[in-house]
Scaffold this motif. Structure first.
Motif, PDB file in Angstrom:
ATOM      1  N   ASP A  47      36.735  15.288 122.797  1.00 50.86           N
ATOM      2  CA  ASP A  47      37.666  16.178 122.108  1.00 50.86           C
ATOM      3  C   ASP A  47      38.902  16.413 122.957  1.00 50.86           C
ATOM      4  OD1 ASP A  47      35.945  16.530 119.902  1.00 50.86           O
ATOM      5  OD2 ASP A  47      34.789  18.004 121.017  1.00 50.86           O
ATOM      6  N   VAL A  48      40.070  16.145 122.374  1.00 50.42           N
ATOM      7  CA  VAL A  48      41.351  16.291 123.066  1.00 50.42           C
ATOM      8  C   VAL A  48      42.363  16.962 122.138  1.00 50.42           C
ATOM      9  CG1 VAL A  48      40.993  14.265 124.537  1.00 50.42           C
ATOM     10  CG2 VAL A  48      42.161  14.002 122.344  1.00 50.42           C
ATOM     11  N   THR A  49      43.480  17.338 122.705  1.00 49.09           N
ATOM     12  CA  THR A  49      44.617  17.832 121.939  1.00 49.09           C
ATOM     13  C   THR A  49      45.766  16.867 122.152  1.00 49.09           C
ATOM     14  OG1 THR A  49      43.909  20.122 122.227  1.00 49.09           O
ATOM     15  CG2 THR A  49      46.204  19.760 121.601  1.00 49.09           C
ATOM     16  N   VAL A  50      46.352  16.409 121.064  1.00 42.91           N
ATOM     17  CA  VAL A  50      47.506  15.510 121.129  1.00 42.91           C
ATOM     18  C   VAL A  50      48.748  16.332 120.832  1.00 42.91           C
ATOM     19  CG1 VAL A  50      48.615  13.494 120.104  1.00 42.91           C
ATOM     20  CG2 VAL A  50      46.122  13.535 120.390  1.00 42.91           C
ATOM     21  N   GLU A  56      51.177  20.026 117.906  1.00 44.29           N
ATOM     22  CA  GLU A  56      49.946  19.518 118.489  1.00 44.29           C
ATOM     23  C   GLU A  56      48.816  19.599 117.475  1.00 44.29           C
ATOM     24  OE1 GLU A  56      48.120  23.213 120.979  1.00 44.29           O
ATOM     25  OE2 GLU A  56      49.651  22.020 121.985  1.00 44.29           O
ATOM     26  N   ALA A  57      47.790  18.795 117.706  1.00 46.83           N
ATOM     27  CA  ALA A  57      46.640  18.761 116.808  1.00 46.83           C
ATOM     28  C   ALA A  57      45.418  18.304 117.591  1.00 46.83           C
ATOM     29  CB  ALA A  57      46.903  17.810 115.642  1.00 46.83           C
ATOM     30  N   ALA A  58      44.265  18.760 117.150  1.00 45.00           N
ATOM     31  CA  ALA A  58      42.997  18.341 117.749  1.00 45.00           C
ATOM     32  C   ALA A  58      42.710  16.903 117.341  1.00 45.00           C
ATOM     33  CB  ALA A  58      41.874  19.256 117.289  1.00 45.00           C
ATOM     34  N   ALA A  59      42.139  16.145 118.265  1.00 53.21           N
ATOM     35  CA  ALA A  59      41.785  14.758 117.997  1.00 53.21           C
ATOM     36  C   ALA A  59      40.462  14.442 118.680  1.00 53.21           C
ATOM     37  CB  ALA A  59      42.869  13.816 118.510  1.00 53.21           C
ATOM     38  N   ARG A  60      39.921  13.322 118.310  1.00 53.75           N
ATOM     39  CA  ARG A  60      38.662  12.853 118.888  1.00 53.75           C
ATOM     40  C   ARG A  60      38.898  11.450 119.444  1.00 53.75           C
ATOM     41  NH1 ARG A  60      33.813  14.610 120.062  1.00 53.75           N
ATOM     42  NH2 ARG A  60      32.070  13.249 119.661  1.00 53.75           N
ATOM     43  N   LEU A  61      38.494  11.248 120.704  1.00 56.23           N
ATOM     44  CA  LEU A  61      38.614   9.938 121.324  1.00 56.23           C
ATOM     45  C   LEU A  61      37.481   9.040 120.855  1.00 56.23           C
ATOM     46  CD1 LEU A  61      39.415  10.864 125.026  1.00 56.23           C
ATOM     47  CD2 LEU A  61      41.020  10.190 123.233  1.00 56.23           C
ATOM     48  N   GLY A  62      37.819   7.771 120.642  1.00 52.90           N
ATOM     49  CA  GLY A  62      36.818   6.770 120.291  1.00 52.90           C
ATOM     50  C   GLY A  62      36.573   5.854 121.474  1.00 52.90           C
ATOM     51  N   ARG A  71      41.003   4.415 121.162  1.00 53.51           N
ATOM     52  CA  ARG A  71      41.181   4.827 119.777  1.00 53.51           C
ATOM     53  C   ARG A  71      41.081   6.348 119.709  1.00 53.51           C
ATOM     54  NH1 ARG A  71      41.676   3.888 114.718  1.00 53.51           N
ATOM     55  NH2 ARG A  71      40.294   4.691 113.126  1.00 53.51           N
ATOM     56  N   LEU A  72      41.899   6.956 118.844  1.00 55.46           N
ATOM     57  CA  LEU A  72      41.801   8.385 118.613  1.00 55.46           C
ATOM     58  C   LEU A  72      42.012   8.679 117.139  1.00 55.46           C
ATOM     59  CD1 LEU A  72      44.989  10.065 118.856  1.00 55.46           C
ATOM     60  CD2 LEU A  72      44.758   8.456 120.710  1.00 55.46           C
TER      61      LEU A  72
END
Length: 86
Positions: A47-50, A56-62, A71-72
């Protein structure tokens, strides 16, 4: 991009698509290879913030790709404005 207390500046390529059945946006793409980001991923961070500009928005790393990029993906408001000034 921020993962916990770790922040890294990295180039990303992202796209967004509206999912009418869900009624929300899904966005995804890849982050360019970066040693700090790869280390975070290896340590289990997903879990990261871009942040792009002021948005900004929350994202998930793949998973990483063979060239070291990561990948995110995210759901909801994307971390960029598709319209200038929006």
């Amino acid at each position: 991009m921020r993962a916990g207390e770790t922040a890294v500046t990295v180039t990303v390529r992202l796209s967004v698509q509206f999912e009418p059945v869900e009624g929300r946006y899904r966005w995804a793409g890849r982050a360019a290879p970066d040693a700090t980001l790869s280390a975070q991923l290896r340590s289990g961070t997903r879990d990261v913030t871009v942040r792009i500009g002021e948005r900004e928005a929350a994202a998930r790393l793949g998973e990483p790709d063979p060239w070291g990029g990561v990948r995110l993906s995210g759901v909801g408001r994307a971390p960029w404005s598709a319209v200038a000034g929006a």
